[in-house]
Design an enzyme around this catalytic site. Structure first.
Site, PDB file in Angstrom:
ATOM      1  CE1 TYR A  33       1.604  34.535 111.981  1.00 53.69           C
ATOM      2  CE2 TYR A  33       2.072  33.412 112.080  1.00 53.69           C
ATOM      3  CZ  TYR A  33       2.730  34.323 111.990  1.00 53.69           C
ATOM      4  OH  TYR A  33       3.703  34.895 111.439  1.00 53.69           O
ATOM      5  NE  ARG A  52       5.260  33.471 119.622  1.00 48.99           N
ATOM      6  CZ  ARG A  52       6.114  32.497 118.829  1.00 48.99           C
ATOM      7  NH1 ARG A  52       7.708  32.850 118.757  1.00 48.99           N
ATOM      8  NH2 ARG A  52       5.588  31.456 118.216  1.00 48.99           N
ATOM      9  NE  ARG A 100     -12.399  46.792 104.453  1.00 52.22           N
ATOM     10  CZ  ARG A 100     -11.667  48.962 104.008  1.00 52.22           C
ATOM     11  NH1 ARG A 100     -12.733  49.754 104.263  1.00 52.22           N
ATOM     12  NH2 ARG A 100     -10.955  49.326 103.932  1.00 52.22           N
ATOM     13  CG  HIS A 102     -11.012  51.888 109.446  1.00 48.94           C
ATOM     14  ND1 HIS A 102     -11.317  51.576 108.367  1.00 48.94           N
ATOM     15  CD2 HIS A 102      -8.940  51.297 109.157  1.00 48.94           C
ATOM     16  CE1 HIS A 102     -10.022  51.519 106.514  1.00 48.94           C
ATOM     17  NE2 HIS A 102      -9.674  51.870 107.557  1.00 48.94           N
ATOM     18  CE  LYS A 147       4.010  33.142 115.300  1.00 46.41           C
ATOM     19  NZ  LYS A 147       5.526  33.327 114.388  1.00 46.41           N
ATOM     20  CD  GLU A 182      12.217  39.065 114.036  1.00 47.38           C
ATOM     21  OE1 GLU A 182      11.727  37.632 114.028  1.00 47.38           O
ATOM     22  OE2 GLU A 182      10.838  40.068 113.762  1.00 47.38           O
ATOM     23  CG  LEU A 207       7.643  36.281 116.987  1.00 46.61           C
ATOM     24  CD1 LEU A 207       6.422  36.811 117.547  1.00 46.61           C
ATOM     25  CD2 LEU A 207       7.677  35.377 115.833  1.00 46.61           C
TER      26      LEU A 207
HETATM   27  N1  PDD Z   1       7.915  32.324 111.626  1.00 49.40           N
HETATM   28  N2  PDD Z   1      10.563  35.594 113.464  1.00 49.40           N
HETATM   29  C1  PDD Z   1       9.457  35.738 113.206  1.00 49.40           C
HETATM   30  C2  PDD Z   1       9.469  37.280 112.109  1.00 49.40           C
HETATM   31  C3  PDD Z   1       9.310  34.967 112.167  1.00 49.40           C
HETATM   32  O1  PDD Z   1       7.816  34.729 111.765  1.00 49.40           O
HETATM   33  C4  PDD Z   1       8.938  33.500 113.154  1.00 49.40           C
HETATM   34  C5  PDD Z   1       8.391  32.234 113.162  1.00 49.40           C
HETATM   35  C6  PDD Z   1      10.253  33.047 114.090  1.00 49.40           C
HETATM   36  C7  PDD Z   1      10.886  32.893 115.257  1.00 49.40           C
HETATM   37  O2  PDD Z   1      10.279  32.263 115.419  1.00 49.40           O
HETATM   38  P1  PDD Z   1       9.566  30.760 116.605  1.00 49.40           P
HETATM   39  O3  PDD Z   1      11.244  30.282 116.693  1.00 49.40           O
HETATM   40  O4  PDD Z   1       8.999  31.348 117.615  1.00 49.40           O
HETATM   41  O5  PDD Z   1       8.585  29.786 115.117  1.00 49.40           O
HETATM   42  C8  PDD Z   1      11.225  34.373 114.270  1.00 49.40           C
HETATM   43  C9  PDD Z   1       6.653  30.328 111.661  1.00 49.40           C
HETATM   44  C10 PDD Z   1       7.847  29.942 112.076  1.00 49.40           C
HETATM   45  C11 PDD Z   1       6.388  31.194 111.089  1.00 49.40           C
HETATM   46  O6  PDD Z   1       5.870  32.608 110.461  1.00 49.40           O
HETATM   47  O7  PDD Z   1       5.643  30.064 110.159  1.00 49.40           O
END
Ligand code: PDD
Length: 289
Positions: A33, A52, A100, A102, A147, A182, A207
Site C-alpha cells: 500500500y 517506493r 486459498r 500459500h 510497505k 521507527e 520503511l
Molecule cells: N505510515 N514508518 C512506518 C512503519 C509507516 O507506516 C510510515 C507511514 C512511515 C512514514 O513514511 P511516509 O513519510 O512515507 O508516510 C514510517 C502511513 C502514513 C500509514 O501507514 O498510514
C-alpha cells in the site's frame, strides 16, 4: 471517509466497494500500500510514493497492473469524485484473489483499491502542541522496508500507545542497545544536546519514509546538518528535542517519551524550523504558496 472508491477499474459508492473473500490481502497480508497526502486537491510528492510502490511490488515479485501514468490519473479521479481538498489518498495493491493456497498462483491478477478521505493538513493539533509517545519492542518481520499490508505488530503497538494516552509508539530493536528503529506509522528523529539532527539509517529494518527523505534534503539544503545513524532509547529521552514524520501528520514534535519530558517539554526550535520547511514545501509543491 471516501464516498467513491476505486476497485479494479470501477468507481463505486464506498458502501458497495468490496474485495473478493479470497483476496490474498485478507488471507495472507499479500499486498502493498501507499498513503499520499493531498493539499488543495493535489498530491504531495506523488513520484516518490510511486517509486517506493514499485520497489515494494518488485520485492514481492508483483506487478503494477497499469502504467504509473494511468495509476496517477485514477488517483486524481478518486480525488475529484470525492471533492477532496485536504486529506489522504490510500492505495492498495494486493496479489489478487484465488483459492486459498500459500503457493502463489501463476495466473492471478492484482487487485487495486484507491480511497480518499478528508483530514486536517499538517498534522493538526499534535503538530502544534507536541505529543507524547511510548517505546515498545519491535516485533515485526525482517522486511519492514517493504510497505506491505502486514501491519498487525504496528496496529498492536499503536493501540498500546493509545491505551496509555500516547499518540505513537516508537519501536525498539530487541537487544541490549535498545535502538529505536521507527514508529508504528512514522519515522523517528531526535536533536541531540549538541544540536545534531539524527534519524535511523535506511535499510531493511525500517520503511524509507517519503516525508523523511524529503526532510533530509530540505534540511541539508537549508544548512541543517542531518546524521543518519542509530540512536538509543536513552539518547532519545535525554535529547534536547524529538519529533516524528509521516505522510499523515507531516512533522510532529515529541515532548514526552515514556513519561520523560523531552528538553523543556515544549516544541523545540529545530523541530519547528524543520516543520516549517516541510509545510512550506508541501504547500508549494501543490501549487499554493
Ligand atoms: N505510515 N514508518 C512506518 C512503519 C509507516 O507506516 C510510515 C507511514 C512511515 C512514514 O513514511 P511516509 O513519510 O512515507 O508516510 C514510517 C502511513 C502514513 C500509514 O501507514 O498510514
Amino acid at each position: 471517509m471516501s464516498q467513491i472508491t476505486y476497485v479494479n477499474g470501477k468507481y463505486l459508492p464506498h458502501n458497495k466497494a468490496f474485495l473478493h473473500v479470497e483476496d490474498r490481502s485478507t488471507q495472507f497480508s499479500d499486498g502493498v500500500y501507499e498513503v499520499i497526502a493531498v493539499i488543495s486537491g493535489n498530491l504531495v510528492d506523488p513520484q516518490m510514493h510511486y517509486r517506493r510502490l514499485i520497489r515494494s511490488l518488485t520485492e514481492l515479485e508483483m506487478n503494477l497492473p497499469m502504467s504509473v501514468n494511468v495509476l496517477h490519473l485514477n488517483i486524481k479521479e478518486v480525488i475529484r469524485r470525492n471533492q477532496l481538498n485536504s486529506g489522504l489518498c490510500y492505495l492498495q495493491i494486493s496479489r489478487g484473489s484465488a483459492p486459498r493456497n500459500h503457493v502463489i498462483p501463476n495466473l492471478i491478477k492484482e487487485t487495486v483499491v484507491i480511497t480518499a478521505r478528508h483530514s486536517e493538513p499538517n498534522g493538526g493539533k499534535g503538530a502544534k502542541q507536541g505529543v507524547s509517545i511510548i517505546t515498545t519492542e519491535d516485533i515485526r518481520w525482517k522486511r519492514p522496508d517493504i510497505k506491505s499490508v502486514s501491519l498487525l505488530p504496528n496496529v498492536l503497538a499503536k493501540n498500546q500507545a493509545a491505551q496509555r494516552g500516547a499518540f505513537e509508539a516508537w519501536l525498539v530493536e530487541s537487544g541490549e542497545e535498545e535502538i529505536i528503529i521507527e514508529g508504528s506509522s512514522s519515522n523517528t528523529w531526535i536533536v541531540s544536546q549538541s544540536g545534531q539532527v539524527i534519524t535511523h539509517p535506511e535499510g531493511v529494518k525500517m520503511l524509507s519514509g517519503v516525508t523523511r527523505n524529503r526532510i533530509i534534503d530540505l534540511a541539508r539544503s537549508n544548512g541543517i546538518e542531518v546524521l543518519e545513524k542509530p540512536f538509543t532509547v536513552t539518547q532519545a529521552k535525554t535529547a534536547s528535542e524529538a519529533f516524528m514524520t509521516s505522510t499523515s501528520s507531516f512533522v510532529v514534535p515529541v515532548i514526552d517519551i515514556d513519561g520523560h519530558k523531552i528538553g523543556n517539554g515544549k516544541c523545540g526550535p529545530v523541530t519547528i524550523a524543520i516543520q516549517k520547511l516541510y509545510n512550506d514545501f508541501a504547500q508549494r509543491s501543490c501549487g499554493e504558496v
